[in-house]
Design a protein around this motif. Sequence first.
Motif, short mmCIF file in Angstrom:
data_model
loop_
_atom_site.label_atom_id
_atom_site.label_comp_id
_atom_site.label_asym_id
_atom_site.label_seq_id
_atom_site.Cartn_x
_atom_site.Cartn_y
_atom_site.Cartn_z
N THR A 218 -5.47 11.97 3.57
CA THR A 218 -5.63 11.06 3.04
C THR A 218 -3.93 9.74 3.75
OG1 THR A 218 -3.78 10.85 0.64
CG2 THR A 218 -6.24 11.10 1.15
N ALA A 219 -2.82 10.44 4.13
CA ALA A 219 -1.44 9.40 4.59
C ALA A 219 -1.76 8.52 5.70
CB ALA A 219 -0.28 10.94 4.23
N GLN A 220 -1.35 7.72 5.95
CA GLN A 220 -1.21 6.96 7.19
C GLN A 220 -0.07 7.79 7.62
OE1 GLN A 220 -1.14 2.76 7.38
NE2 GLN A 220 0.29 3.13 9.30
N THR A 221 0.37 7.70 9.32
CA THR A 221 0.73 9.20 9.93
C THR A 221 1.55 8.13 10.87
OG1 THR A 221 -0.66 10.05 10.88
CG2 THR A 221 0.68 10.69 9.18
N GLY A 222 2.27 8.33 11.99
CA GLY A 222 2.89 8.08 13.09
C GLY A 222 4.00 7.69 13.26
N LEU A 223 4.47 6.66 14.60
CA LEU A 223 5.93 6.54 14.64
C LEU A 223 7.20 6.03 14.08
CD1 LEU A 223 7.38 8.02 17.02
CD2 LEU A 223 7.15 5.90 18.66
N LEU A 224 8.21 6.14 13.82
CA LEU A 224 8.62 5.93 12.95
C LEU A 224 8.83 4.28 13.19
CD1 LEU A 224 10.77 5.04 10.08
CD2 LEU A 224 12.67 6.51 12.25
N TYR A 225 9.78 4.66 14.52
CA TYR A 225 9.66 2.84 15.01
C TYR A 225 8.42 1.77 15.22
CZ TYR A 225 14.65 1.32 16.14
OH TYR A 225 15.90 1.00 16.17
N GLU A 226 7.66 2.97 15.39
CA GLU A 226 6.50 1.54 15.99
C GLU A 226 6.00 0.76 14.42
OE1 GLU A 226 1.77 1.95 18.07
OE2 GLU A 226 3.21 4.13 17.79
N ILE A 227 5.81 1.94 13.25
CA ILE A 227 5.66 1.30 12.37
C ILE A 227 6.35 0.50 11.44
CG2 ILE A 227 4.92 2.18 9.79
CD1 ILE A 227 4.29 4.29 11.37
N PRO B 254 0.95 -0.96 0.24
CA PRO B 254 -0.21 0.01 0.12
C PRO B 254 0.78 1.56 0.37
CG PRO B 254 0.32 -0.83 2.32
CD PRO B 254 0.81 -2.36 0.99
N PHE B 255 2.54 0.84 0.27
CA PHE B 255 3.04 2.41 0.01
C PHE B 255 3.72 2.33 -0.61
CE2 PHE B 255 2.89 1.63 4.69
CZ PHE B 255 1.43 2.28 5.11
N ARG B 256 3.89 3.36 -1.66
CA ARG B 256 4.57 3.57 -2.58
C ARG B 256 5.43 5.42 -2.24
NH1 ARG B 256 7.01 0.23 -5.17
NH2 ARG B 256 6.93 1.56 -7.05
N SER B 257 5.48 5.90 -1.21
CA SER B 257 5.58 7.01 -0.93
C SER B 257 5.58 6.92 0.38
CB SER B 257 5.09 8.60 -1.81
OG SER B 257 3.80 8.22 -0.79
N VAL B 258 6.82 7.96 0.94
CA VAL B 258 7.34 8.35 2.81
C VAL B 258 7.94 9.29 2.65
CG1 VAL B 258 9.53 6.72 3.26
CG2 VAL B 258 7.91 6.88 4.94
N ASP C 219 1.60 17.90 1.83
CA ASP C 219 2.34 16.48 1.68
C ASP C 219 1.29 15.52 2.57
OD1 ASP C 219 5.17 17.25 1.68
OD2 ASP C 219 5.02 18.07 3.50
N PHE C 220 0.47 15.59 3.26
CA PHE C 220 -0.47 15.11 3.55
C PHE C 220 -1.41 14.22 2.57
CE2 PHE C 220 0.34 17.66 7.41
CZ PHE C 220 0.29 16.64 8.35
N THR C 221 -1.28 14.55 1.50
CA THR C 221 -2.67 13.87 0.02
C THR C 221 -1.11 13.41 -0.75
OG1 THR C 221 -2.89 15.81 -0.78
CG2 THR C 221 -4.06 15.26 0.42
N ARG C 222 0.10 13.73 -0.57
CA ARG C 222 0.65 13.89 -2.07
C ARG C 222 2.45 12.37 -1.20
NH1 ARG C 222 4.67 18.13 -1.30
NH2 ARG C 222 3.24 19.73 -2.42
N PHE C 223 2.19 12.02 -0.18
CA PHE C 223 2.50 10.87 0.53
C PHE C 223 1.78 9.89 0.89
CE2 PHE C 223 6.15 14.17 1.08
CZ PHE C 223 6.68 13.81 0.45
N ASP C 224 2.24 8.41 0.91
CA ASP C 224 1.07 7.21 1.31
C ASP C 224 1.42 7.11 3.13
OD1 ASP C 224 0.17 6.98 -0.95
OD2 ASP C 224 2.42 5.41 -1.61
#
Length: 156
Positions: free
Chosen positions: A110-119, A5-9, A83-88
């Motif tokens: 549309t972006a999923q957000t969170g803590l790097l280590y958690e994701i 589902p992720f093509r951008s970060v 950025d919230f629509t440009r990145f997954d």
Amino acid sequence: MNNSPFRSVLFVCLGNICRSPLAEGVFRSVLAAEGKGDGIRIDSAGTNGYHTGEAPDERSIAVAGRYGIDISNQCCRQLTLEDFTRFDLIVGMDRANVAAIETRRPANATAQTGLLYEIALGELKQIPDPYYGTNVDFERVYRMILAASKGLSKRF
């Protein structure tokens, strides 16, 4: 074909001069080593704009360079509404970054957000800001980002 589902970060820290530019470069390097980099958008930003237009911190450039990663041409920028629509996926380095990201989140995000280590690794670990530290702190942050990048690459 990649069915992820992720093509951008977008990697986000406070000023986009230490952790997030390092994460951008390390993740790009990890994906390239795994043969996954094509077509994946990778960028970094800060929650504040204090360093907009500047290069990353020299210590981040140096630690990346020790591992064959060149981040010297990156340019610091601030997180934008687009950025919230440009990145997954938009990941913060620590809980304060994630809170600042969520505060800016627009209704059409549309972006999923969170803590790097958690994701990336399922851990609630934060990547500490090395700005006021020593080269040892930058090395520690590099190792943490490398581990997170290897975990995150499995999601791409």
